[in-house]
Design an enzyme around this catalytic site. Structure first.
Site, short mmCIF file in Angstrom:
data_model
loop_
_atom_site.label_atom_id
_atom_site.label_comp_id
_atom_site.label_asym_id
_atom_site.label_seq_id
_atom_site.Cartn_x
_atom_site.Cartn_y
_atom_site.Cartn_z
N GLU A 162 0.89 -1.26 -0.02
CA GLU A 162 0.04 0.02 -0.06
C GLU A 162 0.80 1.24 0.04
O GLU A 162 1.30 1.83 1.00
CB GLU A 162 -0.87 -0.07 1.17
CG GLU A 162 -1.94 -1.21 1.38
CD GLU A 162 -3.09 -0.88 2.11
OE1 GLU A 162 -4.00 -0.87 1.58
OE2 GLU A 162 -2.86 -0.62 3.26
N SER A 204 -6.68 3.40 -3.01
CA SER A 204 -7.66 4.04 -3.86
C SER A 204 -7.90 3.08 -4.84
O SER A 204 -8.39 3.31 -5.98
CB SER A 204 -7.08 5.27 -4.70
OG SER A 204 -6.53 6.45 -3.62
P1 PGA Z 1 -8.29 3.56 0.49
O1 PGA Z 1 -7.46 2.84 1.63
O2 PGA Z 1 -8.95 2.54 -0.37
O3 PGA Z 1 -9.23 4.50 0.89
O4 PGA Z 1 -7.45 4.16 -0.32
C1 PGA Z 1 -6.79 1.74 1.51
C2 PGA Z 1 -6.10 1.22 2.84
O5 PGA Z 1 -5.65 2.12 3.49
O6 PGA Z 1 -5.96 0.13 3.13
#
Ligand code: PGA
Length: 240
Positions: A164, A203
């Site tokens: 991530e 995202s």
């Molecule tokens: P997001 O978060 O999909 O809102 O970008 C992903 C995460 O932090 O696991």
């Protein structure tokens, strides 16, 4: 391999919305054509027993968002991995960038949490990822390699990794497919077992899930914002 689609509610969601959310997930999983992926739902800790009850009989698994390194003891406010397993969790996210930032969690602590989770019978989802500044400095691979080598216990095979990039979380920005592929490829080389599933997170939306899940090196996705509406989360799972 069946893709793993994980819903990370973070500190969102209320008691009132839970039955409807769970019913939608359950209906989709139990429908004749089902959902072509393995689902994990990680609500805030106070909702775990309610979610376990609401998802009973549904193949979607329950996960927590963090755990402590000990099973019991004088640790006010912390979450025992053994107790998480007892209320029905099968997974636990550890080392999310928000915990690394908000709670100053180190790679060594994340490693100990992953080991404790495993000891309690939970499958840890160990998160790694570089910040915007690290990426701008060309340090992505160096940072992610350090996190993987130090955060993943070397004797652990029953774990899931989530790549991530911090700059992609909640921003709408997503790395190129080439960038995701090259980091996932590299991560596999640093893991104790290259067969461990490597998820992408940051995202992920119904509109980009197909392209991301279509990448050979992506074994699933960890979804934050877009998991809060059950139909969006299911749309992402159906893109698998
Ligand atoms: P997001 O978060 O999909 O809102 O970008 C992903 C995460 O932090 O696991």
């Amino acid at each position: 391999m069946t893709k793993l689609i994980v819903a990370n509610w973070k500190m969102n969601g209320r008691v009132a919305g839970l039955p409807g959310y769970a019913a939608e997930i359950k209906a989709a999983c139990l429908a004749e054509r089902g959902v072509p992926a393995d689902l994990v739902v990680c609500p805030p800790a106070p909702l775990l027993p309610l979610m376990a009850e609401a998802l009973a009989g549904c193949p979607a698994a329950l996960g927590a968002q963090d755990c402590h390194v000990h099973m019991t003891g004088a640790h006010t406010g912390d979450l025992s991995p053994a107790l998480l397993a007892e209320v029905g969790c099968r997974y636990v996210i550890v080392g999310h960038s928000e915990r690394r930032q908000d709670h100053h969690e180190t790679d060594a602590l994340v490693n100990a949490k992953a080991a404790a989770a495993h000891a309690a019978g939970l499958r840890p989802i160990i998160c790694v990822g570089e910040t915007a500044a690290e990426r701008a400095a060309g340090r992505t691979l160096e940072v992610v390699e350090r996190q993987v080598r130090l955060s993943v216990p070397r004797d652990l095979t029953e774990a899931v990794i989530a790549y991530e990039p911090v700059w992609a979380i909640g921003t709408g920005a997503v790395p190129t497919p080439q960038d995701i592929t090259s980091v996932h490829d590299a991560i596999r080389g640093w893991l104790p077992d290259p067969a461990m599933p490597v998820l992408y997170g940051g995202s992920v939306k119904p509109t980009n899930a197909g392209a991301i899940l279509g990448l050979a090196d992506v074994d699933g996705v960890l979804v934050g914002g877009a998991c809060l509406v059950a139909s969006d989360f299911l749309a992402i799972a159906r893109a698998a």
